[in-house]
Design an enzyme around this catalytic site. Sequence first.
Site, PDB file in Angstrom:
ATOM      1  N   ASP A  67       0.670  -1.288  -0.149  1.00  0.00           N
ATOM      2  CA  ASP A  67       0.059  -0.093  -0.322  1.00  0.00           C
ATOM      3  C   ASP A  67       1.227   0.955   0.022  1.00  0.00           C
ATOM      4  O   ASP A  67       2.120   1.095   0.593  1.00  0.00           O
ATOM      5  CB  ASP A  67      -0.828   0.378   1.104  1.00  0.00           C
ATOM      6  CG  ASP A  67      -0.591  -0.909   2.429  1.00  0.00           C
ATOM      7  OD1 ASP A  67       1.168  -0.663   2.184  1.00  0.00           O
ATOM      8  OD2 ASP A  67      -1.202  -1.302   3.346  1.00  0.00           O
ATOM      9  N   ASN A 136      -8.137  -2.802  13.939  1.00  0.00           N
ATOM     10  CA  ASN A 136      -9.231  -2.944  13.776  1.00  0.00           C
ATOM     11  C   ASN A 136      -9.264  -4.332  12.862  1.00  0.00           C
ATOM     12  O   ASN A 136     -10.273  -4.703  12.181  1.00  0.00           O
ATOM     13  CB  ASN A 136      -9.729  -2.267  12.812  1.00  0.00           C
ATOM     14  CG  ASN A 136      -9.140  -1.483  11.409  1.00  0.00           C
ATOM     15  OD1 ASN A 136      -8.064  -2.583  11.230  1.00  0.00           O
ATOM     16  ND2 ASN A 136      -9.439  -0.513  11.252  1.00  0.00           N
ATOM     17  N   HIS A 138      -7.268  -4.725   9.640  1.00  0.00           N
ATOM     18  CA  HIS A 138      -7.252  -5.351   8.498  1.00  0.00           C
ATOM     19  C   HIS A 138      -5.914  -5.701   7.532  1.00  0.00           C
ATOM     20  O   HIS A 138      -4.755  -5.350   8.807  1.00  0.00           O
ATOM     21  CB  HIS A 138      -7.235  -3.369   8.052  1.00  0.00           C
ATOM     22  CG  HIS A 138      -5.998  -2.413   8.980  1.00  0.00           C
ATOM     23  ND1 HIS A 138      -5.644  -1.091   9.066  1.00  0.00           N
ATOM     24  CD2 HIS A 138      -4.775  -2.895   8.821  1.00  0.00           C
ATOM     25  CE1 HIS A 138      -4.423  -1.134   8.952  1.00  0.00           C
ATOM     26  NE2 HIS A 138      -3.819  -1.918   9.589  1.00  0.00           N
ATOM     27  N   GLU A 143      -9.647  -1.734   5.128  1.00  0.00           N
ATOM     28  CA  GLU A 143     -10.086  -1.861   6.591  1.00  0.00           C
ATOM     29  C   GLU A 143     -12.082  -2.845   6.956  1.00  0.00           C
ATOM     30  O   GLU A 143     -12.312  -2.640   5.354  1.00  0.00           O
ATOM     31  CB  GLU A 143     -10.675  -0.533   6.552  1.00  0.00           C
ATOM     32  CG  GLU A 143     -10.137   0.653   6.353  1.00  0.00           C
ATOM     33  CD  GLU A 143      -9.005   0.935   8.030  1.00  0.00           C
ATOM     34  OE1 GLU A 143      -8.480   0.089   8.436  1.00  0.00           O
ATOM     35  OE2 GLU A 143      -8.144   2.309   7.401  1.00  0.00           O
TER      36      GLU A 143
HETATM   37  C1  F6R Z   1       1.348  -1.831   6.119  1.00  0.00           C
HETATM   38  C2  F6R Z   1       0.212  -2.262   6.020  1.00  0.00           C
HETATM   39  C3  F6R Z   1      -0.726  -2.251   7.278  1.00  0.00           C
HETATM   40  C4  F6R Z   1       0.364  -2.562   8.996  1.00  0.00           C
HETATM   41  C5  F6R Z   1      -0.907  -2.571  10.048  1.00  0.00           C
HETATM   42  C6  F6R Z   1       0.461  -2.721  11.453  1.00  0.00           C
HETATM   43  O1  F6R Z   1       1.823  -1.649   4.643  1.00  0.00           O
HETATM   44  O2  F6R Z   1      -0.371  -2.925   5.245  1.00  0.00           O
HETATM   45  O3  F6R Z   1      -1.948  -3.216   7.716  1.00  0.00           O
HETATM   46  O4  F6R Z   1       0.658  -3.700   8.212  1.00  0.00           O
HETATM   47  O5  F6R Z   1      -1.406  -1.250   9.993  1.00  0.00           O
HETATM   48  O6  F6R Z   1       1.198  -1.322  11.646  1.00  0.00           O
HETATM   49  P1  F6R Z   1       1.450  -1.549  12.208  1.00  0.00           P
HETATM   50  O7  F6R Z   1       3.093  -2.506  11.993  1.00  0.00           O
HETATM   51  O8  F6R Z   1       2.477  -0.829  12.158  1.00  0.00           O
HETATM   52  O9  F6R Z   1       0.953  -2.055  13.510  1.00  0.00           O
END
Ligand code: F6R
Length: 242
Positions: A67, A136, A138, A143
């Site tokens: 992303d 959440n 994701h 989301e």
């Molecule tokens: C990042 C991504 C997100 C993160 C998730 C957890 O490329 O796709 O899904 O993996 O938000 O983020 P952290 O590791 O910062 O808790």
Amino acid sequence: MKVIVLENAAQIGEELGKFYVDFINENPSCVLGLATGATPVPTYNYITKAYADGKVSFKNVSTFNLDEYCDLPKDNKNSYYTFMFQNLFSHVDIDPANVGFLDGNVTDYDAESKRYAEAIKAKGGIDVQLLGIGHNGHIAFNEPADEFTDEAFRVTLSESTINANSIYFDDAPMPRYAMTMGIGSIMRSKKIVLVATGAGKAQAIKGMIEGEVTPQLPASILQNHDDVVVYLDKDAASLLTK
Ligand code: F6R
């Protein structure tokens, strides 16, 4: 799903880092799906050290990131493009031409989605997709929603995600939109590795592994993939009962 519970984030970084070093040595032209955020950093640190020690080469490796924020220049300090160069790509011998990223600054999101899908297909698909998970549930920036998505799309970030990630945006407002791989694109990866650390992820992990498969907890779809390995520290695993 295979679930591996280790003591802490550092141990996961080491185990998973070793997995990647072995995998790349066995498959030097592999295609890796990569994630940003705090969770994969220990793994990237292990890999860059292994590269410095001459134990692995990215010469023929191709990557696709999950992303990228919209409305944020690619060279901004908070772009995921910058993150990946700071944490991995600048420290290894990857060919920048083999680094795949969604462009969050396009005006035609559908065309960008098609371009990314075709680029992944042209490389033969993703061999191993690395994932973190949001509080959440994701994965990438899919989301909670009424339906599972397929290919990449422009997403409105949820309040939960904005709360979690705005700590990185100390001098500018955090983007409200991102381009993200869809659930279908993730599920087409041959192998998936998901990492979660910390008590804040425990509820999402419980839902992902023990709950029903629902787009309200997007990571739960991984129950339907036949090669998923989940690395958890004790805190992230603390609500699992089975
Ligand atoms: C990042 C991504 C997100 C993160 C998730 C957890 O490329 O796709 O899904 O993996 O938000 O983020 P952290 O590791 O910062 O808790």
